[in-house]
Design an enzyme around this catalytic site. Structure first.
Site, PDB file in Angstrom:
ATOM      1  N   GLU A 246       7.639 -18.781  20.961  1.00  0.00           N
ATOM      2  CA  GLU A 246       6.907 -18.985  22.218  1.00  0.00           C
ATOM      3  C   GLU A 246       6.024 -17.772  22.470  1.00  0.00           C
ATOM      4  O   GLU A 246       6.500 -16.627  22.453  1.00  0.00           O
ATOM      5  CB  GLU A 246       7.856 -19.193  23.394  1.00  0.00           C
ATOM      6  CG  GLU A 246       7.125 -19.428  24.708  1.00  0.00           C
ATOM      7  CD  GLU A 246       8.058 -19.636  25.885  1.00  0.00           C
ATOM      8  OE1 GLU A 246       7.572 -19.829  27.010  1.00  0.00           O
ATOM      9  OE2 GLU A 246       9.300 -19.605  25.670  1.00  0.00           O
TER      10      GLU A 246
ATOM     11  N   GLU B 159       3.104 -25.941  26.350  1.00  0.00           N
ATOM     12  CA  GLU B 159       4.197 -25.995  27.323  1.00  0.00           C
ATOM     13  C   GLU B 159       3.636 -26.042  28.735  1.00  0.00           C
ATOM     14  O   GLU B 159       2.845 -25.174  29.130  1.00  0.00           O
ATOM     15  CB  GLU B 159       5.116 -24.781  27.174  1.00  0.00           C
ATOM     16  CG  GLU B 159       5.980 -24.799  25.935  1.00  0.00           C
ATOM     17  CD  GLU B 159       7.049 -23.718  26.002  1.00  0.00           C
ATOM     18  OE1 GLU B 159       7.221 -23.119  27.093  1.00  0.00           O
ATOM     19  OE2 GLU B 159       7.706 -23.471  24.979  1.00  0.00           O
TER      20      GLU B 159
ATOM     21  N   ASP C  85       8.355 -27.306  30.335  1.00  0.00           N
ATOM     22  CA  ASP C  85       9.101 -26.050  30.398  1.00  0.00           C
ATOM     23  C   ASP C  85       9.994 -26.040  31.632  1.00  0.00           C
ATOM     24  O   ASP C  85       9.676 -26.644  32.661  1.00  0.00           O
ATOM     25  CB  ASP C  85       8.115 -24.878  30.428  1.00  0.00           C
ATOM     26  CG  ASP C  85       8.817 -23.545  30.242  1.00  0.00           C
ATOM     27  OD1 ASP C  85       9.964 -23.547  29.764  1.00  0.00           O
ATOM     28  OD2 ASP C  85       8.216 -22.511  30.573  1.00  0.00           O
TER      29      ASP C  85
ATOM     30  N   GLU D 290      17.179 -23.109  27.047  1.00  0.00           N
ATOM     31  CA  GLU D 290      16.710 -21.748  27.330  1.00  0.00           C
ATOM     32  C   GLU D 290      17.842 -20.918  27.912  1.00  0.00           C
ATOM     33  O   GLU D 290      18.851 -21.428  28.380  1.00  0.00           O
ATOM     34  CB  GLU D 290      15.523 -21.784  28.300  1.00  0.00           C
ATOM     35  CG  GLU D 290      14.286 -22.456  27.773  1.00  0.00           C
ATOM     36  CD  GLU D 290      13.138 -22.409  28.760  1.00  0.00           C
ATOM     37  OE1 GLU D 290      12.031 -21.975  28.378  1.00  0.00           O
ATOM     38  OE2 GLU D 290      13.328 -22.809  29.922  1.00  0.00           O
TER      39      GLU D 290
END
Length: 856
Positions: free
Chosen positions: A636, A727, A757, A814
């Protein structure tokens, strides 16, 4: 009408043949009145309100009218001549006009004038106008030579004349309602029929009064009148009332002027006759005085209406002014009023040196309140915050809501009362340069004039200040420690008023300047506001806590600051609080450097001109790994900013600032271009091509520019579209979901993949998952704590994984920081993960070399 005329002729003819015309005419009119009354009653049962009331009134009047006809039939059968023997029952004829009068007055409520007025005054004005016009017409008829030839005015009975006069007044009311009040055709139909009925009654009563015309004409009028009233009662229901038509205002002028036209004509005619030598009759004189009284009354009502209208306009203007300058949710001043007040305060600061300061407060993590409890409760919290802000500042300070969760306060001394002029000082005192100084003492703040006698100028005092009495002589003011310097001088002792010796004197507080005093007062207000906002808010039985970061800036008279610059400095100080951990107060201390740097200005300079990389922007990368073997499958790309002046700036700070100032697209495009440029280097570092995730603000979806930026970056660096993942961040709400979904489809058609996201927090939830065809979902860390809350978090995580599996969407978890959480998520079936366990965001050169794994 033709049928009624034929019926009347038939009745008269039959009556003449059998020798009893009155009996047959009265019987036919009795039947017409009874049938019409029955029709009004039936129609009233299907109505409500005013439409029902006037139909009941008409039915009652027709019943009374029919009762008189019944009495006449009885008299005819008994052989009595009713014209020679008038009965008290004839008064029943007046009941129908009285009922119609009440019904027409009620119609004004369903047919309001274009300019709203009081309903009661409107009804009185309509009645007065009708009487004025009728009286003017009667006066003209009285003086008409044609009518004088056929009518003997002196021999007419007043009770017989009352019928046509009442009909004429009511018919005039109908004409005024039709000509001055707009309505739909369906709404006008009943009124037109009622007016025609009154005209028929008036014609028949006038023929009866004057004794002229054929008999069938009188019979026709008394048959046609009830029939038309019945048709009016049976008319279809009118549609819903429309708002007043502003285009009908000229007709309202016509409504005001119409009653005076016949009055003016009648006055001119009577004046001409008087000049010609004709004397006024008592009837004409009475009509003249009546008309004069009605005109005066009408003018008084008009003046009263105008006064009420002006008051209403003033109230509307005040309400519109309040709406234009105040926030509708909290009732606080809005940005427009805040800026206007700040400009005035700065003008006073520039010209008179009046102190002014600005507090800029931004709520910390207020989005979590909306996400947790909903926007309705969030609005209530904002309202409560506004009330606390007002209660925490002084009455003369202005509290404003600038938008969202941003508040600001203007602190000024604009209510200072001018000091009384002091008597002239002597040359010696002027030579000594005697100055007024503020001294802190145990009793508060007082003005010290130094040593020496004589009077001094009274200090300037605010209207809101509380005057503190001077301490008694035996109160000793505590001294400050030795070595304290204020205004460059050491704190010392002054002689005691009693002993005059320094040894016996009490130490006094050090002297400080007015500017330092104002800075201390402004900081005290800011700390009070901060403490008040920290207290929990009890709403619907739950305690809600909201922190705030506050920036303070004090204007210096010599700076000549503008309102925008002063607000930017307060904003910069607030962002300095955000960078230091939130929940505090920082005062802007001067030049643009260090932690109090003017971040909005620096950010605009870094992104508006030249290359962002030259202004300290960089791209860091964080790995995204496969949980089964922890092989890196993607990275990312994350923006980082180290300003040459302000130093490192936290991403939350500059991203939020960029979104508020409209500069977030520049950051997105910079990261997108750099990530595509580094794609080849990333492939070499990991030994295989990997996907690159690039964040894009949700506010850009559906707007022009994003697709062009993606195409330009892919073409410029020859990057395959399949290796780019866009994202959608959740910091802003998607403005137009269908349009955003169409853009996502176009991006996917290019081969670019799209991810949501922070799914499960903020605005990225099931609505976006349902509305947009995405390829990847990144679970927020609030849904991935399955190791610490296995029951609830595990159930939620399993549900989301099942939904995404059904839709063919890849899931990335995440916030993974421990091996236990990684193992738990892998056990639930989550394929990919991201977090500090697998590596923090780092520059490309600092990314750890990972062994190549198959199956990427």
């Amino acid at each position: 009408m033709i049928g009624t005329l034929a019926l009347a002729l038939a009745v008269v003819a039959v009556g003449e043949l059998v020798g009893a015309p009155r009996l047959y005419a009265d019987t036919a009119q009795l039947a017409a009145g009874a049938i019409a009354a029955w029709a009004c009653l039936v129609a009233a049962r299907r109505r409500a309100g005013i439409p029902r009331n006037w139909r009941l009134l008409a039915a009652g009047g027709l019943v009374a009218w029919s009762a008189v006809r019944l009495w006449w039939v009885v008299q005819d059968l008994a052989g009595h001549d009713r014209l020679d023997r008038p009965s008290v029952f004839d008064i029943g004829f007046v009941v129908l006009p009285a009922c119609m009068l009440i019904g027409l007055l009620g119609a004004t409520r369903t047919r309001p004038r274009p300019v709203p007025t009081s309903p009661r005054r409107d009804q009185i004005a309509l009645l007065i106008d009708s009487v004025l016009i009728t009286g003017s017409v009667l006066a003209l008829c009285w003086t008409s030579s044609c009518l004088n030839a056929v009518a003997d005015w002196e021999s007419l009975s007043w009770w017989v004349a009352a019928y046509p006069v009442a009909d004429l007044i009511l018919f005039t009311m109908v004409v005024l309602l039709l000509t001055t009040r707009p309505d739909s055709p369906a709404g006008r139909r009943p009124l037109v029929l009622v007016g025609a009925a009154l005209l028929a009654f008036g014609t028949a009563d006038s023929v009866r009064l004057l004794g002229v015309g054929p008999a069938w004409l009188q019979v026709t009028g008394h048959l046609l009148g009830p029939a038309l009233i019945a048709l009016a009662a049976l008319s279809p229901a009118r549609p819903a009332s429309l708002p007043p038509d502003l285009t009908a205002l000229p007709r309202d002028w016509f409504h005001l002027l119409l009653p005076y036209v016949p009055v003016l004509v009648t006055g001119v005619v009577l004046l001409a006759r008087t000049v010609a030598g004709a004397a006024l009759t008592p009837f004409q004189a009475y009509l003249g005085w009546l008309g004069l009284g009605l005109v005066v009354t009408r003018q008084m009502i008009t003046i009263l209406d105008n006064t009420v209208l002006l008051d209403r306009v003033a109230e509307t203007q005040r309400r519109l002014h309040h709406q234009a300058y105040h926030d509708p949710l909290t009732g606080l001043a809005n940005r427009a009023l805040f800026r206007e007040r700040l400009v005035l305060a700065l003008d006073a600061n520039h010209h008179r040196g009046t102190p002014v300061a600005v507090l800029f407060a931004d709520l910390d993590d207020f989005k979590l309140i909306n996400d947790t409890y909903g926007h309705a409760l969030g609005d209530r919290v904002l309202h409560a915050i506004g009330e606390r802000l007002r209660a925490s500042v002084r009455p003369q300070d202005l509290v404003a809501r600038l938008g969202g969760d941003e508040f600001a306060v203007v602190l000024d001394q604009s209510d200072v009362v001018a000091p009384e002029p002091a008597p002239p000082e002597s040359r010696l005192r002027r030579a000594m340069g005697r100055q007024r100084r503020y001294v802190l003492s145990a009793a508060g703040i007082r003005v010290s004039g130094g040593s020496g006698g004589g009077r001094t100028a009274a200090p300037a005092r605010r209207r809101t200040d509380v005057v503190t009495p001077a301490p008694p002589d035996d109160v000793v003011t505590p001294a400050l420690p030795d070595g304290v310097l204020i205004n460059g001088r050491s704190a010392g002792l002054v002689p005691s008023p009693r002993t005059g010796s320094a040894a016996a004197s009490a130490p006094v507080a050090p002297e400080i300047s007015a500017d330092r005093l104002w800075e201390a007062e402004a900081e005290g207000i800011g700390e009070r506001v901060l403490a008040a906002l920290r207290e929990p808010y009890l709403i619907d039985g739950r305690a809600v806590s909201v922190g705030a970061s506050i920036g303070l800036v004090v204007a210096e008279p010599a700076d000549r600051l503008s309102a925008d610059l002063l607000l930017r400095r307060a904003d910069a100080a607030m962002y300095a609080v955000k960078r230091r951990g939130k929940g505090a107060l920082i005062r802007y201390t001067g030049p643009v450097h260090g932690p109090n740097a003017d971040l909005p200005q620096l950010l605009a300079g870094a992104l508006s001109g030249g290359s962002p990389a030259a202004a300290g922007f960089e791209v860091f990368y964080q790995p995204i790994v496969r949980l089964s073997d922890r092989a890196t499958v993607a990275v990312e790309a994350l923006a980082r900013w180290t300003d040459p002046v302000a130093g490192p700036v936290h991403p939350d700070v500059f991203v939020t600032m960029a979104e508020r100032t409209g500069l977030v697209s520049a950051i997105d495009d910079f990261v997108l271009n750099q990530a595509c440029a580094d794609a080849q280097a990333l492939a070499e570092r990991f030994g295989r091509p990997i996907a690159v995730h690039v964040n894009v603000s949700a506010g850009r979806l559906g707007q022009q520019g994003l697709e062009d930026a993606v195409d330009a970056a892919l073409t410029r660096h020859a990057m395959p579209p399949a290796r780019l993942v866009v994202e959608i961040t959740e910091t802003l709400r998607i403005p137009d979901l269908p349009r955003a979904a169409a853009m996502v489809e176009r991006l996917r058609a290019r081969g670019v993949r799209v991810a949501l996201d922070d799914f499960g927090s903020g605005y990225n939830a099931l609505a976006q998952l349902h509305g947009m065809p995405v390829d990847t979902v990144k679970l927020d860390s609030t849904l991935t704590d399955v190791d610490t809350a296995p029951d609830r978090a595990g159930a939620l995580c399993r549900s989301v994984l099942a939904i995404c599996a059904e839709l063919g969407i890849t899931v990335v978890a995440e916030g993974i920081e421990t091996d236990e959480r990684a193992a738990a998520l892998s056990g639930l079936g989550c394929p990919l993960g991201q977090g500090y366990l697998f590596g923090p965001p780092a520059r490309l050169a600092d990314l750890g070399q990972t062994a190549s794994q198959p199956g990427s």
